[in-house]
Design an enzyme around this catalytic site. Sequence first.
Site, PDB file in Angstrom:
ATOM      1  N   GLU A 197      16.941  30.192 -23.284  1.00  0.00           N
ATOM      2  CA  GLU A 197      15.599  30.775 -23.374  1.00  0.00           C
ATOM      3  C   GLU A 197      15.106  30.905 -24.815  1.00  0.00           C
ATOM      4  O   GLU A 197      13.963  30.568 -25.118  1.00  0.00           O
ATOM      5  CB  GLU A 197      15.540  32.117 -22.648  1.00  0.00           C
ATOM      6  CG  GLU A 197      15.817  32.018 -21.136  1.00  0.00           C
ATOM      7  CD  GLU A 197      14.878  31.071 -20.396  1.00  0.00           C
ATOM      8  OE1 GLU A 197      13.832  30.687 -20.965  1.00  0.00           O
ATOM      9  OE2 GLU A 197      15.194  30.709 -19.244  1.00  0.00           O
ATOM     10  N   HIS A 246      12.891  22.826 -20.692  1.00  0.00           N
ATOM     11  CA  HIS A 246      14.168  23.258 -20.137  1.00  0.00           C
ATOM     12  C   HIS A 246      14.968  22.080 -19.569  1.00  0.00           C
ATOM     13  O   HIS A 246      16.182  22.193 -19.397  1.00  0.00           O
ATOM     14  CB  HIS A 246      13.946  24.270 -19.012  1.00  0.00           C
ATOM     15  CG  HIS A 246      13.949  25.715 -19.439  1.00  0.00           C
ATOM     16  ND1 HIS A 246      14.860  26.233 -20.334  1.00  0.00           N
ATOM     17  CD2 HIS A 246      13.167  26.761 -19.049  1.00  0.00           C
ATOM     18  CE1 HIS A 246      14.632  27.541 -20.476  1.00  0.00           C
ATOM     19  NE2 HIS A 246      13.604  27.882 -19.722  1.00  0.00           N
ATOM     20  N   ALA A 280       7.241  31.149 -14.165  1.00  0.00           N
ATOM     21  CA  ALA A 280       7.559  29.832 -13.632  1.00  0.00           C
ATOM     22  C   ALA A 280       9.066  29.610 -13.701  1.00  0.00           C
ATOM     23  O   ALA A 280       9.795  30.398 -14.306  1.00  0.00           O
ATOM     24  CB  ALA A 280       6.839  28.762 -14.433  1.00  0.00           C
ATOM     25  N   GLU A 305       8.732  25.050 -19.293  1.00  0.00           N
ATOM     26  CA  GLU A 305       9.568  24.649 -18.148  1.00  0.00           C
ATOM     27  C   GLU A 305       9.999  23.189 -18.292  1.00  0.00           C
ATOM     28  O   GLU A 305      11.129  22.842 -17.990  1.00  0.00           O
ATOM     29  CB  GLU A 305       8.826  24.867 -16.826  1.00  0.00           C
ATOM     30  CG  GLU A 305       8.293  26.279 -16.609  1.00  0.00           C
ATOM     31  CD  GLU A 305       9.301  27.390 -16.851  1.00  0.00           C
ATOM     32  OE1 GLU A 305      10.518  27.158 -16.675  1.00  0.00           O
ATOM     33  OE2 GLU A 305       8.871  28.489 -17.251  1.00  0.00           O
TER      34      GLU A 305
HETATM   35  C1  7MK Z   1       9.874  33.563 -18.513  1.00  0.00           C
HETATM   36  C2  7MK Z   1      13.152  32.395 -15.856  1.00  0.00           C
HETATM   37  C3  7MK Z   1      12.763  30.987 -16.210  1.00  0.00           C
HETATM   38  C4  7MK Z   1      10.653  35.751 -17.879  1.00  0.00           C
HETATM   39  C5  7MK Z   1       9.944  34.932 -18.740  1.00  0.00           C
HETATM   40  C6  7MK Z   1      10.510  32.991 -17.431  1.00  0.00           C
HETATM   41  C7  7MK Z   1      11.242  33.834 -16.554  1.00  0.00           C
HETATM   42  C8  7MK Z   1      11.292  35.205 -16.783  1.00  0.00           C
HETATM   43  C9  7MK Z   1      10.474  31.500 -17.217  1.00  0.00           C
HETATM   44  C10 7MK Z   1      12.010  33.244 -15.408  1.00  0.00           C
HETATM   45  C11 7MK Z   1      11.819  30.805 -17.406  1.00  0.00           C
HETATM   46  N1  7MK Z   1      14.005  30.278 -16.509  1.00  0.00           N
HETATM   47  O1  7MK Z   1      11.646  29.448 -17.604  1.00  0.00           O
HETATM   48  O2  7MK Z   1      12.440  31.272 -18.554  1.00  0.00           O
HETATM   49 ZN    ZN Z   2      12.652  29.727 -19.746  1.00  0.00          ZN
END
Ligand code: 7MK
Ligand code: ZN
Length: 876
Positions: A325, A306, A267, A303
């Site tokens: 992350e 974030h 996502a 998400e």
């Molecule tokens: C999770 C980036 C996105 C790998 C694991 C995710 C991605 C790649 C979701 C795509 C995320 N920003 O929310 O980290």
């Molecule tokens: Zn993420």
Amino acid sequence: MKESQPKAIFLKDYQAPDYWIDKTNLVFDLHEDYALVTSTLHIRQNEQGEGHPDLVLSGVDMELVSVAIDGRKLAEDEFREGQSELVIPIDRDQFILEVKNRIKPQENTSLEGLYKSNGMFCTQCEAEGFRKITYYLDRPDVMSTFSTQIIADKARYPVLLANGNDVERGELDNGRHWVKWEDPFKKPSYLFALVAGDLESIEDRYTTMSGREVTLRIFTESHNIHKCDHAMVSLKKSMKWDEEVYGREYDLDIFMIVAVDHFNMGAMENKGLNIFNSSCVLASPETATDARYQRIEAIVAHEYFHNWSGNRVTCRDWFQLSLKEGFTVFRDSEFSADMNSRGVKRIEDVAMLRTAQFAEDAGPMSHPVRPESYIEISNFYTVTVYEKGAEVVRMIHSLLGEKDFRKGSDLYFKRHDGQAVTCEDFVKAMEDASGKDLSQFRLWYSQSGTPVLHVSDAYDKASGTYSLTIEQSCPATPGQENKAPFHIPVKLALLDNSGKALSLNEHGDVEQVLDVKQAKETFLFNNLPEKPLPSLLRGFSAPVRLEYAYSKDDLVFLMQHDSDSFNRWDACQRLAMAEINQLVAALARGESKEPDQQLIDAFGHVLADSTLDMAVKTEMLTLPFEAAIAEQSESIQPGLIHKARKQVKQAIAAAHQSQFHQLWKELSQEKPYRPEARDIAERTLKNICLGYMVALNHKEMMDLAKEQYDRSGNMTDRFAALSYVVNAEYQDKPSIDALLSDFLNRYQDDANVMDQWFSVQAGSPQMGTLSHVQSLMEHKLFDATSPNKLRALVGAFAQNMAGFHDSEGEGYQFLADLVIEYDCKNPQLASRLLQPLTRWKKYEPQSRELMKKALESISKVPELSTDVFEVVNKSL
Ligand code: 7MK
Ligand code: ZN
């Protein structure tokens, strides 16, 4: 060697941009064979620069139509168009740039930038996808306010979405319409999103802690509209949790989630418009397992979180990826722990970390949580950046304690709201708010590799002193020969011979966090009446390998008495792992060995223990996964690992047959499906019992599994039964085929369920042969343009210890050929599919050579993407 090798980018070379973009106005004119993008940028020179450097905008795979500055169209000799950039000489401090360009979303198979999925337009811009949409300063430290107008055919694309709030809409001639969106918050281009399609939505409302009303909407194709409720509930729980635990409130009037079938990842947190892989949104009791329900809850939360940890405060450059992350994964895992079983969440996270992340850190792609260089940033969305990054934040949390950690996060958000910052800024805020010195701790961001803690102890009866000596080391990793000692929080308790935790100080604390900082250190504990048994690294307080010479008796004791549920589980894992390793060694010598009775009895105890939390019990009864066994092997023997694990499982099943059967029956009473922690624990335990029963290889047990398959009203129980039957050693071919075709008939219209149908076959030691996988690729429901389908079939096959490795290297070459084929279409997917081959050095000699050969065949291809190029070249 290639003529022009892709170049590495280094953190040490970071420079602030020459120009800022204060405002970005985008107009998308969407057509069936192309899209016209008009971008109007309000650009201002960075006050720290001198003169007027050329403006260098990134842009790939697009056709430039026109360029104008302050309303004057530029002649062809007033700019230069490179392979992946547009260079414009500049003579002023501030100006408005208007660029028009054409792109072809319909032909975009990379699933980065603007593309089509099942007839709808959607975007994925992180990390560097925006440059496939228009020319831009596509880097996260350039933050701009965006307005987006979308123009499209109204019948085909009634729904037009972008970031922020919708401010205006209108109709045009010839059946077209438009909507204009404005996002008041500054953001980097990687958070841009657009969706156009024929979608339905469910709607809800949320009142924030300061009383603002927010509209919540989840969009999907109409046939899936009844599967959005769980995601909506999860979203509201996430919003509430972030207010309660972090004091963070949502900031726009609307929050939207869109589910799409073709998506490279799970996502994406685009401001106000999250785009999700449909597999991470859609659920109904009949079509989604418990694991899926929990994954959806966690990803919706991730998400959503974030919005603060990533969007309001973002990354200065992609070396800082773990800033958003690692922190966000820590936040979502704490959320899941609060919503479900805390003990189980920790066990699951650590099991994953130990298999996937430890393996990555010991392999050719090993990198620090904050990498120092990369060739292709897409390759750095790794378990190290995410999961180990989250462990690093967790350690800060445990060093500071709950209250100071919250002070630190408040300071971080206040100090850096609206900014693009670094991991250093995060640590500094934590330090400033708590007064704690984290200088040595920072090494966790810069040093790669998994530290090893070697612990030994001694007890002096006369003085009652117990001493623990902790030695730390860290293996060499690519580019890092020698490491300095880490600052490692080691949480421990000392147990007496009744299993009670002894008090460790005058306050009567029974648990303590040792700040281990030196290569070798001794800690003393006084006034102990007897030699205690240490319960070390409780809750897995640091991402390290712990070595302590526990005897079998010690482990059995910890399994029964440790008050730390993580360590109880870990003792169980250690005991089983040691036994499986011995069986592997015996099988390798061509000997047969009976599994150890002490282990079998200990599992019987777990099964019978009525005081044990049911959710933790399920984890304890789960033998280490094959991948976990492989990770800690010196020389991986895939076939033997599979055999040895199966042998242990069968021995446990045979010894406790009637208990498993009894418990399975008790837990089999039908009740309505609810995805709640308690019910999930019950179903999991019931299905673990069934798994042991099926392992006995009796026809009667297979029949019970089939009965559960038929009777179940929910996907959890039905799929568990199917999976056991398909995976069983006892291959009752007609029944297997009957179940698989029944499953196919029931769920053929559901793409996400069909993914499971493909992967259960590809992952089975019996069925998952190369030829069967190849025949499934020809199946009418196999969609070769869908990353989910490829991962389900080929990804599952490549993890199948028995199937993938059991050949003359044909599985390896099949994977390599597929990687080559997909590299031209979807390099991100190709690079991920390739991962299993990169561990070749860890395998026994024969597999090792064959895996290497397959890798070499990829490296010989002349025009590899940077994604695959980097992974292949670092691995060879
Ligand atoms: C999770 C980036 C996105 C790998 C694991 C995710 C991605 C790649 C979701 C795509 C995320 N920003 O929310 O980290
Ligand atoms: Zn993420």
